[in-house]
Design a protein around this motif. Sequence first.
Motif, PDB file in Angstrom:
ATOM      1  N   VAL A   1      60.258  21.750 108.490  1.00  0.00           N
ATOM      2  CA  VAL A   1      59.178  21.700 109.463  1.00  0.00           C
ATOM      3  C   VAL A   1      58.393  20.403 109.263  1.00  0.00           C
ATOM      4  O   VAL A   1      57.314  20.380 108.683  1.00  0.00           O
ATOM      5  CB  VAL A   1      58.279  22.949 109.339  1.00  0.00           C
ATOM      6  N   PHE A   2      58.994  19.282 109.701  1.00  0.00           N
ATOM      7  CA  PHE A   2      58.359  17.975 109.615  1.00  0.00           C
ATOM      8  C   PHE A   2      59.110  17.012 110.511  1.00  0.00           C
ATOM      9  O   PHE A   2      60.210  17.303 110.972  1.00  0.00           O
ATOM     10  CB  PHE A   2      58.312  17.451 108.173  1.00  0.00           C
ATOM     11  N   SER A   3      58.502  15.871 110.781  1.00  0.00           N
ATOM     12  CA  SER A   3      59.126  14.866 111.627  1.00  0.00           C
ATOM     13  C   SER A   3      59.614  13.699 110.774  1.00  0.00           C
ATOM     14  O   SER A   3      59.181  13.525 109.638  1.00  0.00           O
ATOM     15  CB  SER A   3      58.135  14.367 112.681  1.00  0.00           C
ATOM     16  N   GLN A   4      60.500  12.891 111.352  1.00  0.00           N
ATOM     17  CA  GLN A   4      60.940  11.672 110.668  1.00  0.00           C
ATOM     18  C   GLN A   4      59.761  10.722 110.508  1.00  0.00           C
ATOM     19  O   GLN A   4      59.629  10.034 109.500  1.00  0.00           O
ATOM     20  CB  GLN A   4      62.063  10.998 111.458  1.00  0.00           C
ATOM     21  N   ALA A   5      58.927  10.686 111.514  1.00  0.00           N
ATOM     22  CA  ALA A   5      57.694   9.897 111.501  1.00  0.00           C
ATOM     23  C   ALA A   5      56.780  10.469 112.578  1.00  0.00           C
ATOM     24  O   ALA A   5      57.228  11.168 113.483  1.00  0.00           O
ATOM     25  CB  ALA A   5      57.982   8.421 111.777  1.00  0.00           C
ATOM     26  N   THR A   6      55.506  10.167 112.455  1.00  0.00           N
ATOM     27  CA  THR A   6      54.518  10.630 113.421  1.00  0.00           C
ATOM     28  C   THR A   6      53.615   9.463 113.779  1.00  0.00           C
ATOM     29  O   THR A   6      53.159   8.742 112.894  1.00  0.00           O
ATOM     30  CB  THR A   6      53.669  11.772 112.828  1.00  0.00           C
ATOM     31  N   THR A   7      53.376   9.288 115.064  1.00  0.00           N
ATOM     32  CA  THR A   7      52.393   8.294 115.482  1.00  0.00           C
ATOM     33  C   THR A   7      51.192   9.021 116.047  1.00  0.00           C
ATOM     34  O   THR A   7      51.302  10.131 116.575  1.00  0.00           O
ATOM     35  CB  THR A   7      52.950   7.328 116.557  1.00  0.00           C
ATOM     36  N   ILE A   8      50.052   8.390 115.897  1.00  0.00           N
ATOM     37  CA  ILE A   8      48.833   8.971 116.433  1.00  0.00           C
ATOM     38  C   ILE A   8      47.894   7.831 116.785  1.00  0.00           C
ATOM     39  O   ILE A   8      47.805   6.847 116.056  1.00  0.00           O
ATOM     40  CB  ILE A   8      48.187   9.957 115.430  1.00  0.00           C
ATOM     41  N   GLU A   9      47.260   7.948 117.920  1.00  0.00           N
ATOM     42  CA  GLU A   9      46.250   6.970 118.288  1.00  0.00           C
ATOM     43  C   GLU A   9      45.014   7.266 117.460  1.00  0.00           C
ATOM     44  O   GLU A   9      44.433   8.330 117.579  1.00  0.00           O
ATOM     45  CB  GLU A   9      45.944   7.062 119.784  1.00  0.00           C
TER      46      GLU A   9
ATOM     47  N   ARG B   1      61.900  28.821 101.830  1.00  0.00           N
ATOM     48  CA  ARG B   1      60.816  29.818 101.873  1.00  0.00           C
ATOM     49  C   ARG B   1      59.492  29.154 102.257  1.00  0.00           C
ATOM     50  O   ARG B   1      58.705  29.707 103.020  1.00  0.00           O
ATOM     51  CB  ARG B   1      60.710  30.534 100.530  1.00  0.00           C
ATOM     52  N   ILE B   2      59.257  27.964 101.739  1.00  0.00           N
ATOM     53  CA  ILE B   2      58.029  27.227 102.057  1.00  0.00           C
ATOM     54  C   ILE B   2      58.017  26.853 103.539  1.00  0.00           C
ATOM     55  O   ILE B   2      57.017  27.045 104.236  1.00  0.00           O
ATOM     56  CB  ILE B   2      57.906  25.985 101.151  1.00  0.00           C
ATOM     57  N   HIS B   3      59.135  26.354 104.043  1.00  0.00           N
ATOM     58  CA  HIS B   3      59.186  25.926 105.440  1.00  0.00           C
ATOM     59  C   HIS B   3      59.151  27.111 106.406  1.00  0.00           C
ATOM     60  O   HIS B   3      58.679  26.972 107.536  1.00  0.00           O
ATOM     61  CB  HIS B   3      60.386  25.012 105.681  1.00  0.00           C
ATOM     62  N   GLU B   4      59.599  28.257 105.960  1.00  0.00           N
ATOM     63  CA  GLU B   4      59.469  29.475 106.775  1.00  0.00           C
ATOM     64  C   GLU B   4      57.990  29.742 107.078  1.00  0.00           C
ATOM     65  O   GLU B   4      57.627  30.072 108.209  1.00  0.00           O
ATOM     66  CB  GLU B   4      60.073  30.652 105.995  1.00  0.00           C
ATOM     67  N   ILE B   5      57.138  29.558 106.092  1.00  0.00           N
ATOM     68  CA  ILE B   5      55.692  29.766 106.279  1.00  0.00           C
ATOM     69  C   ILE B   5      55.069  28.576 107.009  1.00  0.00           C
ATOM     70  O   ILE B   5      54.243  28.747 107.909  1.00  0.00           O
ATOM     71  CB  ILE B   5      54.986  30.015 104.931  1.00  0.00           C
ATOM     72  N   ARG B   6      55.457  27.360 106.659  1.00  0.00           N
ATOM     73  CA  ARG B   6      54.915  26.179 107.336  1.00  0.00           C
ATOM     74  C   ARG B   6      55.118  26.253 108.844  1.00  0.00           C
ATOM     75  O   ARG B   6      54.268  25.809 109.611  1.00  0.00           O
ATOM     76  CB  ARG B   6      55.562  24.902 106.793  1.00  0.00           C
ATOM     77  N   ALA B   7      56.224  26.822 109.266  1.00  0.00           N
ATOM     78  CA  ALA B   7      56.528  26.937 110.703  1.00  0.00           C
ATOM     79  C   ALA B   7      55.480  27.784 111.423  1.00  0.00           C
ATOM     80  O   ALA B   7      55.319  27.671 112.636  1.00  0.00           O
ATOM     81  CB  ALA B   7      57.919  27.525 110.904  1.00  0.00           C
ATOM     82  N   GLN B   8      54.758  28.613 110.700  1.00  0.00           N
ATOM     83  CA  GLN B   8      53.700  29.434 111.299  1.00  0.00           C
ATOM     84  C   GLN B   8      52.395  28.649 111.466  1.00  0.00           C
ATOM     85  O   GLN B   8      51.484  29.108 112.150  1.00  0.00           O
ATOM     86  CB  GLN B   8      53.459  30.673 110.434  1.00  0.00           C
ATOM     87  N   TYR B   9      52.301  27.491 110.841  1.00  0.00           N
ATOM     88  CA  TYR B   9      51.065  26.702 110.865  1.00  0.00           C
ATOM     89  C   TYR B   9      51.198  25.375 111.596  1.00  0.00           C
ATOM     90  O   TYR B   9      50.197  24.834 112.056  1.00  0.00           O
ATOM     91  CB  TYR B   9      50.581  26.444 109.432  1.00  0.00           C
ATOM     92  N   PHE B  10      52.403  24.829 111.671  1.00  0.00           N
ATOM     93  CA  PHE B  10      52.600  23.529 112.295  1.00  0.00           C
ATOM     94  C   PHE B  10      53.558  23.660 113.471  1.00  0.00           C
ATOM     95  O   PHE B  10      54.614  24.268 113.342  1.00  0.00           O
ATOM     96  CB  PHE B  10      53.179  22.517 111.291  1.00  0.00           C
ATOM     97  N   ALA B  11      53.153  23.092 114.612  1.00  0.00           N
ATOM     98  CA  ALA B  11      53.981  23.083 115.821  1.00  0.00           C
ATOM     99  C   ALA B  11      54.252  21.634 116.194  1.00  0.00           C
ATOM    100  O   ALA B  11      53.543  20.721 115.758  1.00  0.00           O
ATOM    101  CB  ALA B  11      53.257  23.804 116.958  1.00  0.00           C
ATOM    102  N   GLU B  12      55.260  21.426 116.998  1.00  0.00           N
ATOM    103  CA  GLU B  12      55.563  20.066 117.457  1.00  0.00           C
ATOM    104  C   GLU B  12      54.415  19.533 118.296  1.00  0.00           C
ATOM    105  O   GLU B  12      53.808  20.296 119.028  1.00  0.00           O
ATOM    106  CB  GLU B  12      56.869  20.058 118.236  1.00  0.00           C
ATOM    107  N   PRO B  13      54.096  18.276 118.162  1.00  0.00           N
ATOM    108  CA  PRO B  13      54.727  17.287 117.301  1.00  0.00           C
ATOM    109  C   PRO B  13      54.346  17.520 115.839  1.00  0.00           C
ATOM    110  O   PRO B  13      53.162  17.666 115.510  1.00  0.00           O
ATOM    111  CB  PRO B  13      54.202  15.956 117.823  1.00  0.00           C
ATOM    112  N   LEU B  14      55.342  17.589 114.984  1.00  0.00           N
ATOM    113  CA  LEU B  14      55.150  17.928 113.578  1.00  0.00           C
ATOM    114  C   LEU B  14      54.620  16.742 112.778  1.00  0.00           C
ATOM    115  O   LEU B  14      54.893  15.590 113.100  1.00  0.00           O
ATOM    116  CB  LEU B  14      56.480  18.389 112.986  1.00  0.00           C
TER     117      LEU B  14
END
Length: 131
Positions: A17-25, A91-104
């Motif tokens: 549950v993460f992206s290769q990279a994230t951009t943000i203004e 197991r960690i990413h199973e829970i992370r998926a409940q807290y983070f949505a795309e864009p990851l």
Amino acid sequence: MPKTQVTTTELHTPNGVFSQATTIEATGRLVFVSGMTARRPDGSIAGVGDVREQTRQVCENVRAAVRAAGGTMADVCRVDVYVRNMEDFARIHEIRAQYFAEPLPASTMVEVSKLAHPDYLIEINAIAVVP
């Protein structure tokens, strides 16, 4: 404030549950969240011996810190994750998926031999940009 998940065929697709990279203004306030552990507000440690429950409490603590700064989990653009056992990845990413949505958010996970308390299994720090 748009956050964008960056993907490229030049890199392997993330297996969590993460992206290769994230951009943000960056037109807002940067929020640097210190390493959050499974410590509950009353000082007790959630989920001793249970990485899923500890991950849930850690994510709740990250959310509380970001919320106190005026943001949401959607404003988190980067997390660093420290774990006692890399075999807990799924197991960690199973829970992370409940807290983070795309864009990851962008993310790094590292196995460490010790954390600040022997009962801690995971610690996460975060960076958010809050409008």
